[in-house]
Write an enzyme that holds these catalytic residues in place. Structure first.
Site, PDB file in Angstrom:
ATOM      1  N   TYR A 280       6.267  -1.267  -4.488  1.00 28.56           N
ATOM      2  CA  TYR A 280       5.342  -2.207  -3.857  1.00 28.56           C
ATOM      3  C   TYR A 280       6.063  -3.425  -3.304  1.00 28.56           C
ATOM      4  O   TYR A 280       5.836  -3.831  -2.177  1.00 28.56           O
ATOM      5  CB  TYR A 280       4.263  -2.654  -4.859  1.00 28.56           C
ATOM      6  N   GLU A 338       3.833   6.214  -4.898  1.00 28.34           N
ATOM      7  CA  GLU A 338       2.877   5.139  -4.558  1.00 28.34           C
ATOM      8  C   GLU A 338       3.584   4.108  -3.693  1.00 28.34           C
ATOM      9  O   GLU A 338       4.767   3.798  -3.921  1.00 28.34           O
ATOM     10  CB  GLU A 338       2.347   4.408  -5.801  1.00 28.34           C
ATOM     11  N   TRP A 376      -0.772   4.436  -1.617  1.00 26.46           N
ATOM     12  CA  TRP A 376      -1.779   3.936  -2.553  1.00 26.46           C
ATOM     13  C   TRP A 376      -2.665   2.978  -1.787  1.00 26.46           C
ATOM     14  O   TRP A 376      -2.199   1.920  -1.410  1.00 26.46           O
ATOM     15  CB  TRP A 376      -1.144   3.219  -3.747  1.00 26.46           C
ATOM     16  N   GLU A 383      -9.271  -1.735  -9.756  1.00 26.70           N
ATOM     17  CA  GLU A 383      -7.880  -2.183  -9.843  1.00 26.70           C
ATOM     18  C   GLU A 383      -7.601  -2.872 -11.186  1.00 26.70           C
ATOM     19  O   GLU A 383      -7.212  -4.028 -11.249  1.00 26.70           O
ATOM     20  CB  GLU A 383      -7.579  -3.057  -8.622  1.00 26.70           C
TER      21      GLU A 383
END
Ligand code: IFM
Length: 441
Positions: A280, A338, A376, A383
């Site tokens: 991320y 992801e 993702w 979440e």
């Protein structure tokens, strides 16, 4: 006008990722459901509730969306608390439900990747002490055996544990996830149990299904010392060794490298057919004497970072290249399991998507074995401790009405999947602000 394209290798998997508790809804028998009922645990007092109502059947329409958008793979998880609602009692109805979804994927031309543990635990397991009790290893093996035996004709790709590093940190060292512990020593013990459970699960999968591809999914965060101060360098290195390396390395050579103490887990050596990489963003790390519980480290985004709407995520695509280099050091194929950003208005996601995929392409283009990418997420979903405040979906979901709305990024991703690549035309239309970054002319 520049016209160019970055094409991915043939057979590349293009998909999205979800997890059971985040999309199914009504998961009443796990520790997260109980946690959500406690005041103050979830932002704005939110609850997963019906989530995206996949348990009620809306997986069909969402997977139709995925297939129509050119996706040829999907990563989902199965819910342990549904399959084994009480110790040793197996629910055939739950297994049938997952069989139906996996068959539905195959009918739509979607290759399933099935995660066995994605943060949630059956309540009974939590009551036994959860991942702090070494008994979890044999429990997880039994669950693996039952699940794989029931689903193996429909799935080849298995992820044993999703983000064990995030789980150990969030549940046991920082009070964000149930059981809400804050004990670093206990978190390291949990990591050892996760490694043992992964190993037992990996061997069970291969015993039942010799052609299976099984791996673990690590959330990688590049850790950059904030300054030239050696203390910043020291704590950044320590964070990276524990958060990024500890588990993944043990699965290569069966050695545990704790900050204090060493150990051996020979049964874990060589237990990755691939590595699942969740990326991320990256962190800057500085020494902070006031944080002994976090090994004296403070992690933050550098000033001027391209932040998401709530600042949880920063668009740092160069970190994807770093993450892939890290993953490639384990010598097995890599799947990006992801990658995404919370962005309700879809302002930043288009550039986040093309810039990150550009880094994936660069790696694939020089022969790094990156075999697939799972964004993702397919749809907005629950979440965790951030409730419904963060929207990661290509498709927006209103959890009250269950209505879906397509974001521009869904169209962009569909074009990418169908093209098996990124073209200059796509970037010009969806993310013109980074055109010259991807296509310097
Ligand atoms: O939603 C989570 C997912 O469950 C695990 N990886 C990070 C995602 C975004 O926070």
């Amino acid at each position: 006008m520049i016209e160019a394209a970055f094409h991915f290798p043939n057979g590349f998997l293009w998909g999205t990722a979800t997890s059971s508790h985040q999309v199914e809804g009504d998961n009443r028998r796990n520790d997260w459901w109980a946690w959500e009922q406690q005041p103050g645990r979830i932002l704005q007092g939110a609850r997963s509730g019906l989530a995206c109502d996949w348990w009620g059947g809306r997986w069909k329409e969402d997977l139709d969306r995925a297939a129509a958008g050119g996706q040829n793979a999907h990563r989902l998880s199965v819910e342990w608390s549904r399959i084994e609602p009480e110790p040793g009692r197996w629910d055939a109805h739950a297994l049938d439900f997952y069989r139906e979804i996996l068959a539905g994927m195959r009918e739509r031309g979607i290759e399933p990747m099935v995660t066995l543990h994605h943060f949630t635990n059956p309540l009974w397991l939590a009551e036994e002490g959860g991942w702090e009790n070494e008994g979890v290893v044999s429990r997880f093996e039994a669950f693996t055996r039952k699940t794989v035996a029931a689903l193996k004709d429909l799935a080849t790709f298995w992820c044993t544990i999703n983000e064990p590093n995030v789980y150990a940190y969030s549940a046991i060292a920082s009070e964000a996830f149930p059981p809400g512990r804050k004990d670093l020593r206990a978190a390291l013990k949990v990591m050892r149990h996760q490694i043992l459970a992964h190993a037992a699960s990996y061997h069970a999968i291969h015993e039942l299904q010799p052609g299976a591809r099984a791996g673990i999914v690590i959330h990688y965060r590049g850790m950059t010392p904030h300054s030239a101060n050696p203390l910043d360098g020291m704590v950044a290195g320590m964070q990276s060794r524990i958060f990024n390396d500890l588990i993944a390395q043990a699965l290569v050579d069966g050695r545990l490298r704790f900050p204090v103490g060493r150990g051996r887990v020979p049964q874990a050596a060589g237990t990755q057919d691939y590595i699942g990489l969740n990326y991320y963003s990256c962190d800057h790390v500085s020494f902070d004497p006031l944080r002994p519980g976090e090994l004296f480290a403070r992690r933050f985004y550098p000033r001027g970072a391209d932040l998401s709407e709530v600042g949880w995520n920063a668009n740092m695509p160069e970190g994807m290249a770093r993450a892939i280099r890290w993953a490639n050091s384990f010598g097995v194929p890599i799947y990006i399991t992801e990658n995404g950003i919370e962005d309700e208005a879809d302002h930043i996601r288009p550039r986040y998507l093309v810039q990150h995929l550009h880094q994936v392409w660069k790696a694939a283009n020089i022969g790094v074995p990156v075999r697939g990418y799972f964004h993702w997420s397919l749809v907005d979903n629950f979440e965790w401790e951030r409730g419904w405040t963060q929207r990661f979906g290509l498709w927006a979901v209103d959890p009250e009405t269950q209505e879906r709305a397509e974001r521009p990024s869904a169209r962009l991703y569909a074009e990418i999947c169908k093209e098996n690549g990124i073209t200059s035309g796509m970037v010009r239309r969806y993310a013109p602000e980074v055109f010259s970054v991807l296509f310097p002319g």
